[in-house]
Design a protein around this motif. Sequence first.
Motif, PDB file in Angstrom:
ATOM      1  N   ASN A   1       0.851  -1.187   0.000  1.00  0.00           N
ATOM      2  CA  ASN A   1       0.000   0.000   0.000  1.00  0.00           C
ATOM      3  C   ASN A   1       0.889   1.240   0.000  1.00  0.00           C
ATOM      4  OD1 ASN A   1      -2.403   1.321  -0.045  1.00  0.00           O
ATOM      5  ND2 ASN A   1      -3.002   0.851   2.056  1.00  0.00           N
ATOM      6  N   PHE A   2       0.962   1.941  -1.135  1.00  0.00           N
ATOM      7  CA  PHE A   2       1.835   3.097  -1.261  1.00  0.00           C
ATOM      8  C   PHE A   2       1.147   4.330  -0.678  1.00  0.00           C
ATOM      9  CE2 PHE A   2       4.667   1.630  -5.071  1.00  0.00           C
ATOM     10  CZ  PHE A   2       5.135   0.589  -4.285  1.00  0.00           C
ATOM     11  N   VAL A   3       1.124   4.409   0.639  1.00  0.00           N
ATOM     12  CA  VAL A   3       0.474   5.516   1.347  1.00  0.00           C
ATOM     13  C   VAL A   3       1.432   6.109   2.374  1.00  0.00           C
ATOM     14  CG1 VAL A   3      -1.862   4.610   1.035  1.00  0.00           C
ATOM     15  CG2 VAL A   3      -0.534   3.900   3.031  1.00  0.00           C
ATOM     16  N   ASP A   4       1.072   7.287   2.884  1.00  0.00           N
ATOM     17  CA  ASP A   4       1.771   8.002   3.969  1.00  0.00           C
ATOM     18  C   ASP A   4       3.083   8.635   3.527  1.00  0.00           C
ATOM     19  OD1 ASP A   4      -0.271   7.178   5.739  1.00  0.00           O
ATOM     20  OD2 ASP A   4       0.836   5.367   6.278  1.00  0.00           O
ATOM     21  N   VAL A   5       3.947   7.857   2.858  1.00  0.00           N
ATOM     22  CA  VAL A   5       5.250   8.365   2.424  1.00  0.00           C
ATOM     23  C   VAL A   5       5.437   7.997   0.958  1.00  0.00           C
ATOM     24  CG1 VAL A   5       6.389   8.362   4.665  1.00  0.00           C
ATOM     25  CG2 VAL A   5       6.350   6.255   3.305  1.00  0.00           C
ATOM     26  N   GLY A   6       6.188   8.829   0.243  1.00  0.00           N
ATOM     27  CA  GLY A   6       6.459   8.587  -1.165  1.00  0.00           C
ATOM     28  C   GLY A   6       7.862   9.014  -1.519  1.00  0.00           C
ATOM     29  N   GLY A   7       8.136   9.099  -2.828  1.00  0.00           N
ATOM     30  CA  GLY A   7       9.459   9.493  -3.272  1.00  0.00           C
ATOM     31  C   GLY A   7      10.367   8.294  -3.476  1.00  0.00           C
ATOM     32  N   LEU A   8      11.670   8.506  -3.257  1.00  0.00           N
ATOM     33  CA  LEU A   8      12.649   7.451  -3.506  1.00  0.00           C
ATOM     34  C   LEU A   8      12.465   6.275  -2.558  1.00  0.00           C
ATOM     35  CD1 LEU A   8      15.997   9.347  -4.194  1.00  0.00           C
ATOM     36  CD2 LEU A   8      14.395   8.336  -5.831  1.00  0.00           C
ATOM     37  N   THR A   9      12.501   5.094  -3.126  1.00  0.00           N
ATOM     38  CA  THR A   9      12.383   3.858  -2.368  1.00  0.00           C
ATOM     39  C   THR A   9      13.428   2.878  -2.884  1.00  0.00           C
ATOM     40  OG1 THR A   9       9.995   4.174  -2.129  1.00  0.00           O
ATOM     41  CG2 THR A   9      10.842   1.967  -1.713  1.00  0.00           C
ATOM     42  N   ALA A  10      14.177   2.282  -1.978  1.00  0.00           N
ATOM     43  CA  ALA A  10      15.206   1.311  -2.358  1.00  0.00           C
ATOM     44  C   ALA A  10      14.640  -0.100  -2.283  1.00  0.00           C
ATOM     45  CB  ALA A  10      16.419   1.437  -1.447  1.00  0.00           C
ATOM     46  N   LEU A  11      15.091  -0.953  -3.178  1.00  0.00           N
ATOM     47  CA  LEU A  11      14.771  -2.378  -3.129  1.00  0.00           C
ATOM     48  C   LEU A  11      16.014  -3.139  -3.583  1.00  0.00           C
ATOM     49  CD1 LEU A  11      13.767  -3.138  -6.469  1.00  0.00           C
ATOM     50  CD2 LEU A  11      12.102  -1.488  -5.620  1.00  0.00           C
ATOM     51  N   HIS A  12      16.267  -4.293  -2.930  1.00  0.00           N
ATOM     52  CA  HIS A  12      17.547  -4.960  -3.193  1.00  0.00           C
ATOM     53  C   HIS A  12      17.588  -6.372  -2.632  1.00  0.00           C
ATOM     54  CE1 HIS A  12      18.847  -4.267   1.044  1.00  0.00           C
ATOM     55  NE2 HIS A  12      18.217  -3.113   0.910  1.00  0.00           N
ATOM     56  N   CYS A  13      18.597  -7.109  -3.082  1.00  0.00           N
ATOM     57  CA  CYS A  13      18.931  -8.388  -2.457  1.00  0.00           C
ATOM     58  C   CYS A  13      19.525  -8.093  -1.089  1.00  0.00           C
ATOM     59  CB  CYS A  13      19.960  -9.142  -3.307  1.00  0.00           C
ATOM     60  SG  CYS A  13      20.689 -10.585  -2.495  1.00  0.00           S
ATOM     61  N   HIS A  14      19.061  -8.842  -0.051  1.00  0.00           N
ATOM     62  CA  HIS A  14      19.623  -8.568   1.275  1.00  0.00           C
ATOM     63  C   HIS A  14      20.738  -9.528   1.653  1.00  0.00           C
ATOM     64  CE1 HIS A  14      19.890  -6.500   5.041  1.00  0.00           C
ATOM     65  NE2 HIS A  14      18.921  -5.685   4.676  1.00  0.00           N
ATOM     66  N   MET A  15      21.441 -10.038   0.651  1.00  0.00           N
ATOM     67  CA  MET A  15      22.778 -10.575   0.872  1.00  0.00           C
ATOM     68  C   MET A  15      23.714  -9.396   0.620  1.00  0.00           C
ATOM     69  SD  MET A  15      22.653 -14.318  -0.917  1.00  0.00           S
ATOM     70  CE  MET A  15      21.840 -15.705  -0.111  1.00  0.00           C
ATOM     71  N   PRO A  16      24.316  -8.819   1.658  1.00  0.00           N
ATOM     72  CA  PRO A  16      25.035  -7.540   1.505  1.00  0.00           C
ATOM     73  C   PRO A  16      26.089  -7.528   0.404  1.00  0.00           C
ATOM     74  CG  PRO A  16      24.782  -8.083   3.820  1.00  0.00           C
ATOM     75  CD  PRO A  16      24.328  -9.284   3.056  1.00  0.00           C
ATOM     76  N   GLN A  17      26.763  -8.663   0.211  1.00  0.00           N
ATOM     77  CA  GLN A  17      27.777  -8.701  -0.838  1.00  0.00           C
ATOM     78  C   GLN A  17      27.149  -8.503  -2.211  1.00  0.00           C
ATOM     79  OE1 GLN A  17      30.159 -12.256  -0.814  1.00  0.00           O
ATOM     80  NE2 GLN A  17      31.771 -11.332  -2.043  1.00  0.00           N
ATOM     81  N   HIS A  18      25.975  -9.097  -2.435  1.00  0.00           N
ATOM     82  CA  HIS A  18      25.294  -8.953  -3.717  1.00  0.00           C
ATOM     83  C   HIS A  18      24.742  -7.538  -3.889  1.00  0.00           C
ATOM     84  CE1 HIS A  18      24.522 -13.583  -3.653  1.00  0.00           C
ATOM     85  NE2 HIS A  18      25.805 -13.265  -3.744  1.00  0.00           N
ATOM     86  N   GLU A  19      24.256  -6.968  -2.807  1.00  0.00           N
ATOM     87  CA  GLU A  19      23.797  -5.573  -2.860  1.00  0.00           C
ATOM     88  C   GLU A  19      24.928  -4.655  -3.299  1.00  0.00           C
ATOM     89  OE1 GLU A  19      23.284  -2.157   0.385  1.00  0.00           O
ATOM     90  OE2 GLU A  19      22.411  -4.086   0.952  1.00  0.00           O
ATOM     91  N   ASP A  20      26.122  -4.852  -2.710  1.00  0.00           N
ATOM     92  CA  ASP A  20      27.278  -4.034  -3.084  1.00  0.00           C
ATOM     93  C   ASP A  20      27.686  -4.253  -4.530  1.00  0.00           C
ATOM     94  OD1 ASP A  20      27.527  -2.788  -0.653  1.00  0.00           O
ATOM     95  OD2 ASP A  20      29.077  -4.126   0.124  1.00  0.00           O
ATOM     96  N   GLN A  21      27.411  -5.450  -5.055  1.00  0.00           N
ATOM     97  CA  GLN A  21      27.786  -5.773  -6.435  1.00  0.00           C
ATOM     98  C   GLN A  21      26.787  -5.247  -7.460  1.00  0.00           C
ATOM     99  OE1 GLN A  21      30.063  -9.980  -5.266  1.00  0.00           O
ATOM    100  NE2 GLN A  21      28.101 -10.011  -6.332  1.00  0.00           N
ATOM    101  N   GLY A  22      25.679  -4.648  -6.991  1.00  0.00           N
ATOM    102  CA  GLY A  22      24.744  -4.034  -7.924  1.00  0.00           C
ATOM    103  C   GLY A  22      23.331  -4.541  -7.865  1.00  0.00           C
TER     104      GLY A  22
END
Length: 619
Positions: A558-579
Motif C-alpha cells: 500500500n503506497f500511502v503516507d510516504v512517497g518518493g525514492l524507495t530502495a529495493l535490493h537483495c539482502h545478501m550484503p555482498q550482492h547488494e554491493d555488487q549491484g
Amino acid sequence: MTTLPTSTPSTTTKLLLLLITWCWISSGVNVNVVRAEPELEWSSEVCAQLGQDYASFDYCAEIIFCEATTDDRALQQQHYADNHNNEQELQQKQYLRGAIIESRAMEGAAYGDLNTKHDTSTSVSGTTSTTSTDPSHANNNAQQQQQQHYKEHPALFGWRLANKSGCSWPGPLIRMKAGTSYGLFVKGASSSSSNSDSKVNLHIHGLHVSGHGNGDDIRRAVSGSDVIVYNVTLPADHMGGTFWYHSHRHGRSYSHLKGGAFGMAIVEDNLEDQIQINDDDDVDVQVQQFLKNEQRMVLANLPGLPGSFMASAASTHYSWKSNEWYRLRVLTMSIDSHMTNHNLEFLPTKNVKKDEIMDGPCETRAIAHDGVLRFRVPAEAARKYSLNGASRIDLAIRCHANAHVSVGGTVVASISVDANEASSSSTSTSPSPFRANGQAWESKRPNYLSDLRQATVSAADKWAVKVGEHDINGVSFSMEHTMCKNEYGGTGDDFRFGTVNEWEIAPTMHPFHVHMYPMQVVSPEGCDAHEYGEFYDSLSYMNDYRNPDKPPCKVRMNFVDVGGLTALHCHMPQHEDQGSLALIDVKGDYPAQPDFPSVYKCHGDKPCDEPRGIKDCHE
C-alpha cells in the motif's frame, strides 16, 4: 566549534537505581546479571539547546560509527591465524553441514535427525556449557561466556554512544514511539588509520518513513568527524514492532556488516490505538503484561559461513521462570552469500526419544514478523522458524525445562528455567499472549498494513521482479537513475503514490527487501516460509531445481503516507554491493519531506551531504 550536547541520567535517577539495586541484594533476590546492550538516550533538551533549526524534532540523540582499535584488529587477526591451517577444510565442512541441515529442514526431516547435529554437551559460544538448574551457577557461566565471546569476536566496525568508548557489536538499542519526530545525529569514525573505511550512512530497516530529503536516503554519507542529521518522523499510526539498523553505504555494506555495524531498534507498542483487541474498549491486562515482558536476542553470522551463527554477549544465556510467557524479540543478521534461510529452534539440553519430541522444553508461537503483528495473535505453536539474514520475529515463548537455542544448525544460547520460581498462570495479571478467555486476538491495522487481499489493483500498478546477484531485472544499480517499470514487465514508467501495487517475485536464492512499504503475501499457497496474508519486509522465495515451473510469489503493498525514492535490493550484503540494488520513485501528492536540517558539523572545504538530484527513469 560547538559540540553536540549530550544528556546524562540525573543525580536523582542514579540514586534511585542504586537504592533499587541495594534492595534487591539485601532481600536475597537473585538478580539476572546478563549484560544488555546500551540504549540510545533521546532528549528533548538537546534539541532545544541546538536552536531553532532543530525545533521540529521532539527528541534528539547522537550515535557514532566506530572502528576497532589496533589491538582489537591484531587480536582478531591472531584469532584467525590460530585457525588458519584448517580454514579451507572447516569452510567446506561447515558449508556441507549447513546445506544438509537446511535441506533436511525444508524437506520436513524428523526432529531426532536434526538433533543429532547438535552436541548438547559442548560449549555455547566457545565456553563450557551447563545443564544445571542453579540460577547463580548459570549466571556465573553466562559472565564467562560474555568475556570469552568479546575476546574472540571484537567488532571491526560498529555503532556506539557519544559518551562511550570502544567498538562492539551489536550497537546500542534504539527505541522510538509512533507519532514522534526524532533528530538522529550520525557521526563518522574519526580514525586516521590507513585501513580506514569510515564513509558510512545509517538505515533503520523496516520503518515506514521517508526515503529522501533528510530522511532515510541510502545515497547519503558521512565520514571523519563530520555529523549529519537524519529526520526520523514516525506516522501517528506506525505499528509497534522489532526493527534493526545498519550501515547501507553502497559498496561498503558488506564490510561494515561483517565488521559488526548493526543493532536492534524497537518502536514501542501503542496499547490503546494499535493493540486494541477486536472492538473492545480495553486490552486484556494479561496481554498488556505479556507485551511488556520483553526479552531480546541478537543472532549474527559474521563469518558468512553456514553453521557460523553466534549470539551477542547479552543473548548467550537467559534465566526464566518456569512456564511464564515471555515476548522474545529475535533479530537474525547474516552476511552469508550462499545460504538464504536458517532455522531457529529451541532444543532440549539432553537427548530425547522420538516419542518425546512433541513435549519439547519450550512452547513457542509467532506474534509478529519483521516488525508487523500478525492479523491473529498468537499463531499456532511451532517447533522451528525459517528466517533469512534480515529477519525479525517476535515470539510468545514459555519453557518448562532448560533449553538450547539453535540457529542454522549451531547452538548459540541457552535458557535456564528455575522451577522454584514457577509462574502462576491462574493469576489474572500473569503475562499471557491470550485473552482472559484463553482465545487469540485480532490486531488493529493501520492503513499501510490493511488487508489488501480483496483490493482492486490496476494493470498500471503491477510489476514483475527478478533479483540477481549483480542486478534487479537485469539492470545493475545506478546512483543517477531511478528504475522504470515498463522496461521490465510493467505497463507504466512510474510508481504511483496512493495506489495498491502488486508485484510478482520470481523464485531465486536472493532474499528481497523493499524499503518503506511492507509486503503482504497474496499467493494463496503462501511463499515458502512466508504465510498467506501476513506482512514481511524481506522475502526469501527459493528457486527449486526439482520444480523449474515454480510460480512467482505474489505480494501487495500500500503506497500511502510516504512517497518518493524507495530502495529495493537483495539482502545478501555482498550482492547488494555488487549491484543487486535499485531505486524507484513513487510519484504523487505525498507529504513533503524537508531537505534541512541535514548537516550539523562539516569540516574541510567541500560541503557535506548536499541534496542530490536523480534523473527520472525515462530520462
